[in-house]
Design a protein around this motif. Structure first.
Motif, PDB file in Angstrom:
ATOM      1  N   PRO A 148       1.120  -1.171   0.476  1.00  0.00           N
ATOM      2  CA  PRO A 148      -0.072  -0.528  -0.259  1.00  0.00           C
ATOM      3  C   PRO A 148       0.724   1.274  -0.443  1.00  0.00           C
ATOM      4  O   PRO A 148       1.583   1.144   0.854  1.00  0.00           O
ATOM      5  N   LEU A 149       0.270   1.928  -1.102  1.00  0.00           N
ATOM      6  CA  LEU A 149       1.552   2.900  -1.131  1.00  0.00           C
ATOM      7  C   LEU A 149       0.559   4.219  -0.990  1.00  0.00           C
ATOM      8  O   LEU A 149       0.157   5.268  -2.207  1.00  0.00           O
ATOM      9  N   ALA A 150       0.402   5.088   0.545  1.00  0.00           N
ATOM     10  CA  ALA A 150      -0.673   6.204   0.172  1.00  0.00           C
ATOM     11  C   ALA A 150       0.235   7.617  -0.076  1.00  0.00           C
ATOM     12  O   ALA A 150       0.103   8.489   0.927  1.00  0.00           O
ATOM     13  N   ALA A 151       0.240   7.872  -1.294  1.00  0.00           N
ATOM     14  CA  ALA A 151       1.243   8.620  -1.903  1.00  0.00           C
ATOM     15  C   ALA A 151       0.450  10.128  -1.365  1.00  0.00           C
ATOM     16  O   ALA A 151       0.983  11.244  -1.476  1.00  0.00           O
ATOM     17  N   ASP A 152      -1.238  10.290  -1.190  1.00  0.00           N
ATOM     18  CA  ASP A 152      -1.593  10.920  -0.669  1.00  0.00           C
ATOM     19  C   ASP A 152      -1.495  11.718   0.290  1.00  0.00           C
ATOM     20  O   ASP A 152      -2.762  12.623   0.822  1.00  0.00           O
ATOM     21  N   CYS A 153      -1.194  11.253   1.364  1.00  0.00           N
ATOM     22  CA  CYS A 153      -1.461  11.405   2.325  1.00  0.00           C
ATOM     23  C   CYS A 153       0.013  12.102   3.446  1.00  0.00           C
ATOM     24  O   CYS A 153       1.123  11.997   3.236  1.00  0.00           O
ATOM     25  N   PRO A 154      -0.399  13.591   3.636  1.00  0.00           N
ATOM     26  CA  PRO A 154       0.621  14.366   3.952  1.00  0.00           C
ATOM     27  C   PRO A 154       2.390  14.086   5.298  1.00  0.00           C
ATOM     28  O   PRO A 154       3.051  14.084   5.612  1.00  0.00           O
ATOM     29  N   SER A 155       0.984  12.765   6.259  1.00  0.00           N
ATOM     30  CA  SER A 155       1.931  12.522   7.121  1.00  0.00           C
ATOM     31  C   SER A 155       2.469  11.530   6.984  1.00  0.00           C
ATOM     32  O   SER A 155       3.353  10.692   8.188  1.00  0.00           O
ATOM     33  N   SER A 156       2.219  10.397   6.328  1.00  0.00           N
ATOM     34  CA  SER A 156       3.300   9.827   5.464  1.00  0.00           C
ATOM     35  C   SER A 156       4.699   9.180   5.451  1.00  0.00           C
ATOM     36  O   SER A 156       5.124  10.218   4.117  1.00  0.00           O
ATOM     37  N   GLY A 157       5.794   9.426   6.279  1.00  0.00           N
ATOM     38  CA  GLY A 157       6.954   9.671   6.720  1.00  0.00           C
ATOM     39  C   GLY A 157       7.938   8.747   4.857  1.00  0.00           C
ATOM     40  O   GLY A 157       8.817   9.501   4.604  1.00  0.00           O
ATOM     41  N   PHE A 158       6.975   7.965   4.759  1.00  0.00           N
ATOM     42  CA  PHE A 158       8.217   7.203   3.741  1.00  0.00           C
ATOM     43  C   PHE A 158       7.384   8.022   2.400  1.00  0.00           C
ATOM     44  O   PHE A 158       7.990   7.967   1.082  1.00  0.00           O
ATOM     45  N   SER A 159       5.773   8.509   1.896  1.00  0.00           N
ATOM     46  CA  SER A 159       5.694   8.675   0.934  1.00  0.00           C
ATOM     47  C   SER A 159       6.087   9.974   0.692  1.00  0.00           C
ATOM     48  O   SER A 159       6.896  10.705  -0.222  1.00  0.00           O
ATOM     49  N   ARG A 160       6.311  11.158   1.474  1.00  0.00           N
ATOM     50  CA  ARG A 160       7.536  11.959   1.725  1.00  0.00           C
ATOM     51  C   ARG A 160       8.824  12.057   1.149  1.00  0.00           C
ATOM     52  O   ARG A 160       9.830  12.874   0.759  1.00  0.00           O
ATOM     53  N   PHE A 161       9.389  11.122   1.628  1.00  0.00           N
ATOM     54  CA  PHE A 161      10.461  10.563   1.799  1.00  0.00           C
ATOM     55  C   PHE A 161      10.722   9.974  -0.045  1.00  0.00           C
ATOM     56  O   PHE A 161      11.793  10.435  -0.798  1.00  0.00           O
ATOM     57  N   LEU A 162       9.835   9.212  -0.429  1.00  0.00           N
ATOM     58  CA  LEU A 162      10.031   9.374  -1.967  1.00  0.00           C
ATOM     59  C   LEU A 162       9.888   9.807  -3.102  1.00  0.00           C
ATOM     60  O   LEU A 162      10.564  10.442  -3.704  1.00  0.00           O
ATOM     61  N   ASN A 163       8.932  11.350  -2.597  1.00  0.00           N
ATOM     62  CA  ASN A 163       8.662  12.163  -3.325  1.00  0.00           C
ATOM     63  C   ASN A 163       9.615  13.293  -3.290  1.00  0.00           C
ATOM     64  O   ASN A 163       9.998  14.134  -4.093  1.00  0.00           O
ATOM     65  N   ASP A 164      10.412  13.428  -2.315  1.00  0.00           N
ATOM     66  CA  ASP A 164      11.216  14.829  -1.785  1.00  0.00           C
ATOM     67  C   ASP A 164      12.878  14.419  -1.527  1.00  0.00           C
ATOM     68  O   ASP A 164      13.657  15.037  -2.235  1.00  0.00           O
ATOM     69  N   ILE A 165      13.443  13.529  -1.230  1.00  0.00           N
ATOM     70  CA  ILE A 165      14.432  12.998  -1.278  1.00  0.00           C
ATOM     71  C   ILE A 165      15.081  11.799  -2.150  1.00  0.00           C
ATOM     72  O   ILE A 165      16.133  11.838  -2.564  1.00  0.00           O
ATOM     73  N   SER A 166      14.500  10.706  -1.552  1.00  0.00           N
ATOM     74  CA  SER A 166      14.818   9.646  -2.503  1.00  0.00           C
ATOM     75  C   SER A 166      15.329   9.418  -3.675  1.00  0.00           C
ATOM     76  O   SER A 166      16.644   9.280  -4.401  1.00  0.00           O
ATOM     77  N   ASP A 167      15.271  10.625  -4.790  1.00  0.00           N
ATOM     78  CA  ASP A 167      15.833  10.971  -5.857  1.00  0.00           C
ATOM     79  C   ASP A 167      17.521  11.724  -5.506  1.00  0.00           C
ATOM     80  O   ASP A 167      19.061  11.141  -6.527  1.00  0.00           O
ATOM     81  N   LEU A 168      17.701  11.819  -4.474  1.00  0.00           N
ATOM     82  CA  LEU A 168      18.971  12.721  -3.429  1.00  0.00           C
ATOM     83  C   LEU A 168      20.225  11.668  -4.066  1.00  0.00           C
ATOM     84  O   LEU A 168      21.477  11.961  -2.804  1.00  0.00           O
ATOM     85  N   ILE A 169      19.462  10.607  -3.058  1.00  0.00           N
ATOM     86  CA  ILE A 169      20.731   9.233  -2.161  1.00  0.00           C
ATOM     87  C   ILE A 169      21.145   8.432  -3.202  1.00  0.00           C
ATOM     88  O   ILE A 169      20.896   7.586  -2.593  1.00  0.00           O
ATOM     89  N   ASP A 170      20.721   8.506  -4.933  1.00  0.00           N
ATOM     90  CA  ASP A 170      20.949   7.658  -5.579  1.00  0.00           C
ATOM     91  C   ASP A 170      22.095   6.951  -5.909  1.00  0.00           C
ATOM     92  O   ASP A 170      23.265   6.000  -5.557  1.00  0.00           O
ATOM     93  N   GLY A 171      23.615   7.810  -5.305  1.00  0.00           N
ATOM     94  CA  GLY A 171      25.037   7.422  -5.109  1.00  0.00           C
ATOM     95  C   GLY A 171      25.511   7.315  -4.158  1.00  0.00           C
ATOM     96  O   GLY A 171      26.977   6.772  -3.917  1.00  0.00           O
ATOM     97  N   ALA A 172      24.695   6.450  -2.513  1.00  0.00           N
ATOM     98  CA  ALA A 172      25.072   6.013  -1.940  1.00  0.00           C
ATOM     99  C   ALA A 172      25.460   4.643  -1.701  1.00  0.00           C
ATOM    100  O   ALA A 172      25.442   4.109  -3.209  1.00  0.00           O
ATOM    101  N   ASP A 173      26.345   4.540  -1.171  1.00  0.00           N
ATOM    102  CA  ASP A 173      27.311   3.288  -1.619  1.00  0.00           C
ATOM    103  C   ASP A 173      26.159   1.886  -0.896  1.00  0.00           C
ATOM    104  O   ASP A 173      26.160   0.741  -1.106  1.00  0.00           O
ATOM    105  N   GLU A 174      26.286   1.949   0.847  1.00  0.00           N
ATOM    106  CA  GLU A 174      24.939   1.435   1.364  1.00  0.00           C
ATOM    107  C   GLU A 174      23.868   1.516   1.774  1.00  0.00           C
ATOM    108  O   GLU A 174      23.639   2.845   1.690  1.00  0.00           O
ATOM    109  N   PRO A 175      22.593   0.326   1.428  1.00  0.00           N
ATOM    110  CA  PRO A 175      21.554   0.634   1.555  1.00  0.00           C
ATOM    111  C   PRO A 175      21.658   1.798   2.691  1.00  0.00           C
ATOM    112  O   PRO A 175      20.625   2.813   2.911  1.00  0.00           O
TER     113      PRO A 175
END
Length: 413
Positions: free
Chosen positions: A94-121
């Motif tokens: 379940p991916l409640a992308a329209d929930c502003p209180s979801s930290g995971f959705s906010r992470f995916l939307n605003d931050i995930s693209d910025l960390i592709d270069g890190a070596d370890e998960p």
């Protein structure tokens, strides 16, 4: 209740996916961001494509699986089953992308693209310029006269060092009682880390788990008591893991007023699964009025219920029915309680006194919010530890500040 659910495997985070080729059955604003995150977490997992609503379903082949992200996963899982896909290779996230209180959705939307270069998960260190951009965008920091100013109260190490010194002994007791190094590290990070380090810790957490789901187990037939609802980002996760079987009981004085569209669509699949008790749970039965935040959430912490706080309000205050926790449990009359999740805007400290008898009788898992005041980070865990005999304790924090910090109480087998 008894419900005939489709055959699928529900997961709460992409880290739990197999490292195998997969299709995505569902498309929303975060789908491709999710695909990139899966590639980071599972380098061997190739995305074979996005299945559109009118597209022919692919045939099962090798170890490939299908990941369903949209809210109508029951119907989509049935279609896949009819096309020959076995249940163990139909995954629901379940991916409640329209929930502003979801930290995971906010992470995916605003931050995930910025960390592709890190070596370890899970080990991430964002460049300072990137970190500043994120903190400014989130409103955690402000640029004033060419200097970065950090918002007050969000970082105890920065803004409340004296309070931390006074609580040092209790902080150590909580730290030492936590069951694993991951929890101990997360706990000290919330209390001691400055903003840039907290941002790195937040990203690391989002790469391994979601709020409320990181340490608990939810299964079909469970009874889940969900105290504090707002937009309900966690509700589809509970419903999917329960396969529509059991009791999902929401307790919130504002009811389902602010549920997002995704959450409502997900719940429409399960008639009778969700029950609503529109109460404010405090330390007394009756009714009360109190302040509300700008986004509509009820401010039920002790300070917001004082006469002084109410007198400062320029608006008339709505009146809500209140229930003691013990009174509410009598009304719900559960045969079992498998999980109690609390996020009631600070009122947690008002209802803990009613918990010992419930813990002793039902031995539920508990996910307790402990971030509404800095002192809650040690005061409430110590109270929970005293009442939860033969439990283990874990901790997770799901924001880049002290907020969304959860203390988990998990009964030993």
């Amino acid at each position: 209740m008894s419900y005939s659910s489709a055959a699928y495997r529900a997961i709460s985070h992409p880290i739990h996916l197999p490292a195998a080729p997969y299709w995505v059955y569902g498309a929303d604003a975060l789908t491709w961001k999710l695909v990139r995150l899966v590639a980071r977490l599972h380098p061997g997992a190739e995305c074979l494509g996005i299945i559109g609503p009118d597209q022919r379903l692919p045939v099962t082949e090798g170890e490939s699986f299908v990941l369903i992200t949209d809210a109508d996963w029951e119907e989509r899982a049935r279609r896949l089953s009819g096309a020959g896909w076995p249940a163990e290779r139909i995954m629901v996230l379940p991916l409640a992308a329209d929930c502003p209180s979801s930290g995971f959705s906010r992470f995916l939307n605003d931050i995930s693209d910025l960390i592709d270069g890190a070596d370890e998960p899970e080990r991430v260190h964002l460049p300072k310029d990137t970190a500043i951009t994120i903190l400014l965008r989130e409103g955690t920091a402000k640029l004033e006269a060419g200097r970065i100013e950090i918002s007050s109260t969000l970082y105890p190490a920065v803004h409340e060092p004296n309070r931390l010194k006074l609580g040092a002994g209790d902080i150590r007791k909580v730290h030492d009682a936590l069951a694993d190094e991951q929890s101990r590290s997360a706990y000290l990070s919330v209390l001691r880390d400055p903003p840039f380090a907290r941002l790195d810790a937040f990203v690391g957490t989002m790469l391994r788990g979601q709020q409320y789901f990181e340490h608990v187990e939810v299964s079909p037939g469970d009874t889940v008591l969900n105290f504090g609802v707002f937009d309900g980002f966690e509700i589809p996760g509970f419903a999917a893991l329960m396969h529509g079987q059991g009791r999902l009981i929401n307790i919130d004085p504002l009811g389902h007023t602010y549920l997002s569209r995704y959450v409502r669509d997900a719940l429409d699949q399960y008639e009778g699964l969700v029950e609503l008790f529109p109460y404010c749970v405090t330390d007394r039965d009756g009714e009360t009025d109190f302040l509300q935040y700008d986004d509509g959430q009820a401010a039920s912490h002790a300070h917001a219920m004082t006469a002084e706080a109410k007198a400062r309000s320029e608006k008339s205050l709505p009146v809500y029915p209140t229930r003691k926790l013990s009174t509410l449990i009598e009304e719900i009359a559960p045969e079992r309680i498998d999980l109690m999740k609390f996020d009631v805007e600070g009122a947690e400290e008002m209802l803990i006194a009613d918990l010992p008898e419930i813990v002793a009788r039902y031995r539920p898992q508990i996910a307790l919010s402990v971030y509404h005041a800095t002192r809650h980070l040690w005061e409430m865990p110590l109270r929970m530890m005293a009442m939860c005999e033969d439990y283990e304790f874990r901790f997770g924090s799901y924001s880049m500040t002290r907020y969304e910090s959860i203390f988990y109480c998990l009964p030993r087998a």
